[in-house]
Write a protein that holds these residues in place. Sequence first.
Motif, mmCIF file in Angstrom:
data_model
loop_
_atom_site.group_PDB
_atom_site.id
_atom_site.type_symbol
_atom_site.label_atom_id
_atom_site.label_comp_id
_atom_site.label_asym_id
_atom_site.label_seq_id
_atom_site.Cartn_x
_atom_site.Cartn_y
_atom_site.Cartn_z
ATOM 1 N N PRO A 8 0.827 -1.201 0.000
ATOM 2 C CA PRO A 8 0.000 0.000 0.000
ATOM 3 C C PRO A 8 0.868 1.259 0.000
ATOM 4 N N GLY A 9 0.357 2.283 -0.637
ATOM 5 C CA GLY A 9 1.027 3.575 -0.592
ATOM 6 C C GLY A 9 2.192 3.708 -1.546
ATOM 7 N N LEU A 10 2.468 2.695 -2.342
ATOM 8 C CA LEU A 10 3.569 2.806 -3.285
ATOM 9 C C LEU A 10 3.006 2.988 -4.686
ATOM 10 N N GLN A 58 6.789 -1.098 -12.218
ATOM 11 C CA GLN A 58 7.799 -2.024 -12.725
ATOM 12 C C GLN A 58 8.063 -3.112 -11.698
ATOM 13 N N PHE A 59 8.139 -2.695 -10.444
ATOM 14 C CA PHE A 59 8.371 -3.657 -9.376
ATOM 15 C C PHE A 59 7.204 -4.628 -9.280
ATOM 16 N N GLU A 113 4.846 -9.918 -9.943
ATOM 17 C CA GLU A 113 3.899 -10.821 -10.594
ATOM 18 C C GLU A 113 4.637 -11.927 -11.333
ATOM 19 N N GLU A 114 5.735 -11.526 -11.997
ATOM 20 C CA GLU A 114 6.529 -12.526 -12.713
ATOM 21 C C GLU A 114 7.060 -13.581 -11.764
ATOM 22 N N GLY A 116 9.190 -5.883 0.197
ATOM 23 C CA GLY A 116 8.976 -6.567 -1.073
ATOM 24 C C GLY A 116 10.266 -7.252 -1.497
ATOM 25 N N LEU A 117 10.152 -8.522 -1.834
ATOM 26 C CA LEU A 117 11.330 -9.297 -2.224
ATOM 27 C C LEU A 117 11.566 -9.134 -3.719
ATOM 28 N N GLU A 118 12.782 -8.849 -4.072
ATOM 29 C CA GLU A 118 13.114 -8.620 -5.476
ATOM 30 C C GLU A 118 14.424 -9.342 -5.798
ATOM 31 N N ILE A 119 14.384 -10.256 -6.754
ATOM 32 C CA ILE A 119 15.611 -10.905 -7.191
ATOM 33 C C ILE A 119 15.682 -10.828 -8.708
#
Lengths: 147, 135
Positions: free
Chosen positions: A6-8, A15-16, A21-22, B70-73
Motif C-alpha cells: 500500500p502507498g507505493l 515495474q516492481f 507478478e513474474e 517486497g522481495l526482489e531478485i
Amino acid sequence: MFNSLPGLEGPVFDQFRRLQEEMDELFGQWAPPTGIRSLPRGSFPPVNVGASPDKLDVYLFLPGVDPRQLNISIQQSLLTVSGERRLTADEKANYYRQERFSGEFNRAITLPEDVTADGAEARYRDGVLQISVPRREQARPRQIQVR
Amino acid sequence: MPVERELTSRTSQNPAAQPSRRTEAEPGMRPPVDVFEDADGLTLLADLPGVSKERLDVRVERDTLVVEGGLEIALPEQMQAVYADIRSTRYQRRFALSDELDAEAIDASLKDGVLTVRIPKRAESKPRRIEIRSQ
C-alpha cells in the motif's frame, strides 16, 4: 495473487509490481517433487532454483552473512553451499524471541546433469546469494531447419 | 530442458497440483525475528533477504509497529522454476507496542537483508534502581 504494497505508486513501483507478478507466477505455482537432498520447510537457508536455456540460477536466501566466508563448490552436478551465521546474544539484554537461525549450515542442491562448473559465478546482494551456473552448449535448444 | 518444461506445464494444467490460491488479502511471509530488551529500550532484528531499502516499509500505525518488505531478485528471461522454498514476494509482520516506548524515536537500518529496529523507552519510563535502606 499478492496485494501490492500500500502507498507505493509511480512507474518504478509499477515495474516492481510486474517483477513481483513474474516471480509469483514463476515460483508461486511450483509444485514440489521431493528431492533426495531437500531439507524440511523452514530450513536455513531457503533456496530457489530457476532454469534458463543457457544457465541455471540458484538463489540462497542468506541474510546477514559475510559472502567471503561461504564455501561454494560444484562437483559434477552437485552444488554445495556451506558456512556459518553465528549470532551473538547480548548478555545484558532480556530476550523475548530468538527465531533467527544461528549456527552452521550446509545445503546441497542437485542441478541437471548438463551444467558445467566452468564460468559459474556468484553474487551477494541484499542478503541473497545468486549462483549462476552455465549449461553445456549441446543442452541448449537448437533450431532445426526444414530443407 | 524437457524435465522442467514438463513440470511447468503439468502443474499449470492440473489444478490439483497447484497450491490453493488464497482469495483474501495476502499476508505474505512472516520473517523470523529476534527481540530483546535492555535498560534503554527494545531491539528487533528481522531477516528480510531480497529486500532493498527502497522496498522496505517500517511504520507505526496507532500503537502497532508494522514491518513490510517486497522481495526482489534478478530473474533472467525465459526462466522456469525448478525448485522453490520461497514462493511469495512479500514479507509482513506486526508488533503491538506499549505506552512506555517512544514510537517517535524509533530508528531502523537495513544491511544485507537484516533489518534492525531500535525502539527507545521514554525517559520517564527507564527503570530506576530502588535503594533498600538498612534499618
